[in-house]
Design a protein around this motif. Structure first.
Motif, PDB file in Angstrom:
ATOM      1  N   UNK A 138       0.879  -1.312  -0.272  1.00 50.55           N
ATOM      2  CA  UNK A 138       0.258   0.186   0.117  1.00 50.55           C
ATOM      3  C   UNK A 138       0.509   1.232   0.179  1.00 50.55           C
ATOM      4  N   UNK A 139       1.523   1.490   0.378  1.00 47.50           N
ATOM      5  CA  UNK A 139       2.557   2.840   0.808  1.00 47.50           C
ATOM      6  C   UNK A 139       3.878   2.609  -0.414  1.00 47.50           C
ATOM      7  N   UNK A 140       3.698   1.973  -1.227  1.00 45.60           N
ATOM      8  CA  UNK A 140       4.879   1.719  -2.612  1.00 45.60           C
ATOM      9  C   UNK A 140       3.676   2.027  -3.250  1.00 45.60           C
ATOM     10  N   UNK A 141       2.564   1.452  -3.718  1.00 46.39           N
ATOM     11  CA  UNK A 141       1.197   2.344  -4.464  1.00 46.39           C
ATOM     12  C   UNK A 141       1.112   4.012  -4.421  1.00 46.39           C
ATOM     13  N   UNK A 142       0.659   3.747  -3.077  1.00 43.88           N
ATOM     14  CA  UNK A 142       1.146   5.784  -2.644  1.00 43.88           C
ATOM     15  C   UNK A 142       1.819   6.035  -3.579  1.00 43.88           C
ATOM     16  N   UNK A 143       3.050   5.653  -3.002  1.00 40.34           N
ATOM     17  CA  UNK A 143       4.358   6.811  -3.788  1.00 40.34           C
ATOM     18  C   UNK A 143       4.041   6.845  -4.656  1.00 40.34           C
ATOM     19  N   UNK A 186       1.282   9.135 -19.797  1.00 39.60           N
ATOM     20  CA  UNK A 186       1.253   9.356 -19.059  1.00 39.60           C
ATOM     21  C   UNK A 186      -0.677   9.143 -17.606  1.00 39.60           C
ATOM     22  N   UNK A 187      -1.488   9.700 -18.188  1.00 39.90           N
ATOM     23  CA  UNK A 187      -3.252   9.811 -17.529  1.00 39.90           C
ATOM     24  C   UNK A 187      -3.534   8.167 -17.563  1.00 39.90           C
ATOM     25  N   UNK A 188      -3.327   6.888 -18.911  1.00 37.28           N
ATOM     26  CA  UNK A 188      -3.730   5.700 -18.434  1.00 37.28           C
ATOM     27  C   UNK A 188      -2.902   5.305 -17.542  1.00 37.28           C
ATOM     28  N   UNK A 189      -1.449   5.231 -17.646  1.00 34.82           N
ATOM     29  CA  UNK A 189      -0.347   4.454 -16.576  1.00 34.82           C
ATOM     30  C   UNK A 189      -1.523   5.018 -15.065  1.00 34.82           C
ATOM     31  N   UNK A 190      -1.440   6.166 -14.735  1.00 32.79           N
ATOM     32  CA  UNK A 190      -2.088   7.002 -12.885  1.00 32.79           C
ATOM     33  C   UNK A 190      -3.216   5.873 -12.991  1.00 32.79           C
ATOM     34  N   UNK A 191      -4.162   5.568 -14.268  1.00 34.93           N
ATOM     35  CA  UNK A 191      -5.424   4.902 -14.080  1.00 34.93           C
ATOM     36  C   UNK A 191      -4.742   3.340 -13.567  1.00 34.93           C
ATOM     37  N   UNK A 192      -4.365   2.952 -14.438  1.00 29.04           N
ATOM     38  CA  UNK A 192      -3.736   1.660 -13.609  1.00 29.04           C
ATOM     39  C   UNK A 192      -2.830   1.823 -12.567  1.00 29.04           C
ATOM     40  N   UNK A 193      -2.425   2.967 -11.871  1.00 25.21           N
ATOM     41  CA  UNK A 193      -1.775   2.332 -10.515  1.00 25.21           C
ATOM     42  C   UNK A 193      -3.354   2.344  -9.841  1.00 25.21           C
ATOM     43  N   UNK A 194      -4.095   3.755  -9.909  1.00 23.19           N
ATOM     44  CA  UNK A 194      -5.024   3.654  -9.245  1.00 23.19           C
ATOM     45  C   UNK A 194      -6.305   2.645  -8.960  1.00 23.19           C
ATOM     46  N   UNK A 195      -6.534   1.894  -9.771  1.00 24.29           N
ATOM     47  CA  UNK A 195      -6.863   0.146  -9.959  1.00 24.29           C
ATOM     48  C   UNK A 195      -6.011  -0.392  -9.294  1.00 24.29           C
ATOM     49  N   UNK A 196      -4.561  -0.488  -9.453  1.00 24.30           N
ATOM     50  CA  UNK A 196      -4.294  -1.914  -8.653  1.00 24.30           C
ATOM     51  C   UNK A 196      -4.213  -1.229  -7.238  1.00 24.30           C
ATOM     52  N   UNK A 197      -3.827   0.167  -6.902  1.00 25.94           N
ATOM     53  CA  UNK A 197      -4.255   0.582  -5.678  1.00 25.94           C
ATOM     54  C   UNK A 197      -5.332  -0.267  -5.075  1.00 25.94           C
TER      55      UNK A 197
END
Length: 263
Positions: A138-143, A186-197
């Motif tokens: 969680x800490x890594x994904x939030x970072x 970058x926007x799509x990568x952020x969406x992917x990261x938010x989904x993973x989080x």
């Protein structure tokens, strides 16, 4: 016409009334005597036994023949499948509460108990490791999400600069297109990261719960097995007399098989 009653007639009349009144007591006495005669008891007083009743237990001795059965029986069964190791009593022996009656060989069961306990400790450690892993992920994904937000802000700023340069002829359409493409990626990568989080926040607690549930189940099995190991020392639950006992030393008995009867 009425005529006067003579004195003689009056005396006769009084005499008749007197006889009538005298006859009534005589008839009553006669009737009482006849009634007493007819209903007098035929038994004599000596025919009866008279005693004083007192409060207490009534005892009576009865001679009889037959099979004597105990009012209740206690059956002691084998808690595990094992060999009979020792028998300390015989049929007909009187025992007291807590007396050791039989011993079963519990060596294999003890080994299983130790193995199960080690597995339980391992699962408990895995629960702790999973919690650390959950917190780290969680800490890594939030970072990473914070870094991605900064990267998006930077790309948006670069795109605005390219747009300004192109408006004054200082940049080409190709550079502007590349800046737009980088920002979109970058926007799509952020969406992917938010989904993973979001997925990690939902899945990891459930995974941790499942492992904790396995620990609880294993702990329950361990307690049950430990209880069975203790019950291989077959002890008397109460005072009584042994009516039947299996004294076959070395014989294998199955779990639930009858070992001792108490009465």
């Amino acid at each position: 016409m009425d005529r006067p009653i003579s004195e003689r007639e009056q005396r006769n009349d009084r005499r008749k009334r007197w006889w009538r009144l005298s006859l009534i007591p005589i008839l009553l006495l006669l009737a009482f005597w006849l009634l007493k005669t007819f209903i007098s008891p035929s038994a004599q007083k000596d025919d009866f036994r008279i005693a004083t009743i007192e409060l207490g237990d009534m005892e009576s001795t009865v001679s009889a023949s037959g099979l004597i059965l105990p009012a209740y029986e206690v059956l002691l069964n084998a808690p595990i499948t094992a060999d009979i190791k020792a028998a300390h009593f015989r049929n007909g022996d009187r025992i007291r509460t807590g007396d050791l009656i039989l011993e079963l060989d519990a060596e294999i069961t003890r080994l299983n108990y130790e193995q199960l306990r080690n597995q339980l400790e391992l699962k408990k450690n895995n629960v702790g490791i999973l919690k650390l892993k959950y917190d780290k992920n969680l800490q890594d994904l939030e970072a990473d999400d914070t870094i991605m937000s900064l990267r998006l802000n930077n790309l948006e700023s670069l795109l605005r600069d390219e747009q300004n340069l192109q408006s004054i002829g200082g940049s080409s359409a190709e550079n502007l297109e590349q800046a737009q493409m980088k920002l979109e990626i970058a926007r799509w990568e952020k969406r992917k990261l938010e989904n993973e989080l979001a997925f990690q926040k939902k899945s990891l607690p459930k995974e941790k719960y499942n492992l904790e549930l396995e620990v609880q189940i294993q702990d329950k099995k361990l307690k049950e097995l430990g209880k069975k190991v203790n019950e291989t020392q077959v002890k008397a639950p109460q005072e009584g007399v042994i009516t039947w006992i299996n004294r076959s030393i070395g014989k294998k008995v199955n779990e639930g098989e009858e070992l001792v009867r108490l009465a």
